[in-house]
Design a protein around this motif. Structure first.
Motif, PDB file in Angstrom:
ATOM      1  N   GLN A 298      48.117  -9.736  87.370  1.00 40.99           N
ATOM      2  CA  GLN A 298      48.774  -9.629  86.070  1.00 40.99           C
ATOM      3  C   GLN A 298      48.223 -10.659  85.097  1.00 40.99           C
ATOM      4  O   GLN A 298      47.969 -10.349  83.933  1.00 40.99           O
ATOM      5  N   VAL A 299      48.028 -11.869  85.579  1.00 46.57           N
ATOM      6  CA  VAL A 299      47.536 -12.940  84.711  1.00 46.57           C
ATOM      7  C   VAL A 299      46.111 -12.657  84.241  1.00 46.57           C
ATOM      8  O   VAL A 299      45.802 -12.779  83.049  1.00 46.57           O
ATOM      9  N   CYS A 300      45.229 -12.272  85.157  1.00 48.08           N
ATOM     10  CA  CYS A 300      43.825 -12.101  84.774  1.00 48.08           C
ATOM     11  C   CYS A 300      43.595 -10.880  83.890  1.00 48.08           C
ATOM     12  O   CYS A 300      42.669 -10.866  83.091  1.00 48.08           O
ATOM     13  N   LEU A 301      44.449  -9.870  83.998  1.00 54.56           N
ATOM     14  CA  LEU A 301      44.249  -8.656  83.208  1.00 54.56           C
ATOM     15  C   LEU A 301      45.042  -8.630  81.907  1.00 54.56           C
ATOM     16  O   LEU A 301      44.713  -7.852  81.011  1.00 54.56           O
TER      17      LEU A 301
ATOM     18  N   LEU B 118      41.449   0.037  91.868  1.00 56.68           N
ATOM     19  CA  LEU B 118      41.985  -1.053  92.687  1.00 56.68           C
ATOM     20  C   LEU B 118      43.479  -1.233  92.454  1.00 56.68           C
ATOM     21  O   LEU B 118      44.231  -1.496  93.390  1.00 56.68           O
ATOM     22  N   LEU B 119      43.900  -1.107  91.211  1.00 57.56           N
ATOM     23  CA  LEU B 119      45.331  -1.260  90.912  1.00 57.56           C
ATOM     24  C   LEU B 119      46.164  -0.167  91.559  1.00 57.56           C
ATOM     25  O   LEU B 119      47.337  -0.385  91.888  1.00 57.56           O
ATOM     26  N   GLN B 120      45.595   1.005  91.748  1.00 59.33           N
ATOM     27  CA  GLN B 120      46.332   2.092  92.397  1.00 59.33           C
ATOM     28  C   GLN B 120      46.638   1.782  93.859  1.00 59.33           C
ATOM     29  O   GLN B 120      47.559   2.354  94.428  1.00 59.33           O
ATOM     30  N   GLN B 121      45.910   0.867  94.452  1.00 57.99           N
ATOM     31  CA  GLN B 121      46.142   0.494  95.841  1.00 57.99           C
ATOM     32  C   GLN B 121      47.423  -0.329  95.997  1.00 57.99           C
ATOM     33  O   GLN B 121      48.020  -0.354  97.063  1.00 57.99           O
ATOM     34  N   PHE B 122      47.831  -1.007  94.923  1.00 53.36           N
ATOM     35  CA  PHE B 122      49.039  -1.833  94.958  1.00 53.36           C
ATOM     36  C   PHE B 122      50.215  -1.024  94.434  1.00 53.36           C
ATOM     37  O   PHE B 122      50.082  -0.247  93.521  1.00 53.36           O
ATOM     38  N   ARG B 123      51.384  -1.255  94.992  1.00 51.09           N
ATOM     39  CA  ARG B 123      52.580  -0.640  94.410  1.00 51.09           C
ATOM     40  C   ARG B 123      52.969  -1.394  93.141  1.00 51.09           C
ATOM     41  O   ARG B 123      53.306  -0.798  92.139  1.00 51.09           O
ATOM     42  N   ASN B 124      52.945  -2.697  93.217  1.00 49.13           N
ATOM     43  CA  ASN B 124      53.162  -3.562  92.051  1.00 49.13           C
ATOM     44  C   ASN B 124      51.989  -4.524  91.979  1.00 49.13           C
ATOM     45  O   ASN B 124      51.561  -5.051  93.002  1.00 49.13           O
TER      46      ASN B 124
END
Length: 84
Positions: free
Chosen positions: A72-75, A60-66
């Motif tokens: 960021q907060v939850c992880l 899922l993170l790969q789908q976002f550029r940033n």
């Protein structure tokens, strides 16, 4: 087979950005924060479940550029714990 279905079909094609953020938050609170079990009497998810949850979050993170601020907060707490 399940991983291909989750990653390719659902994560990439069907989920909006808000849904991807909600999915990451749910995986983090349901699985990543519960491992290892630090409170006596609590049962941690199996290591295999942890690996699958981490792989799905990475996909899922790969789908976002940033990574958006809610992600960021939850992880941050969970992933920093695994690094130490």
């Amino acid at each position: 087979m399940v991983g291909v279905l989750l990653c390719d079909l659902i994560e990439v094609r069907m989920l909006s950005e808000q849904s991807q953020i909600a999915t990451i938050q749910e995986l983090s609170s349901s699985y990543l924060r519960k491992w290892p079990a630090l409170i006596p009497g609590k049962i941690a998810p199996d290591v295999k479940v942890l690996v699958i949850a981490l792989m799905e979050v990475a996909g899922l993170l790969q789908q976002f550029r940033n990574a958006p601020p809610p992600v960021q907060v939850c992880l941050s707490v969970s992933l920093l714990y695994y690094l130490t």
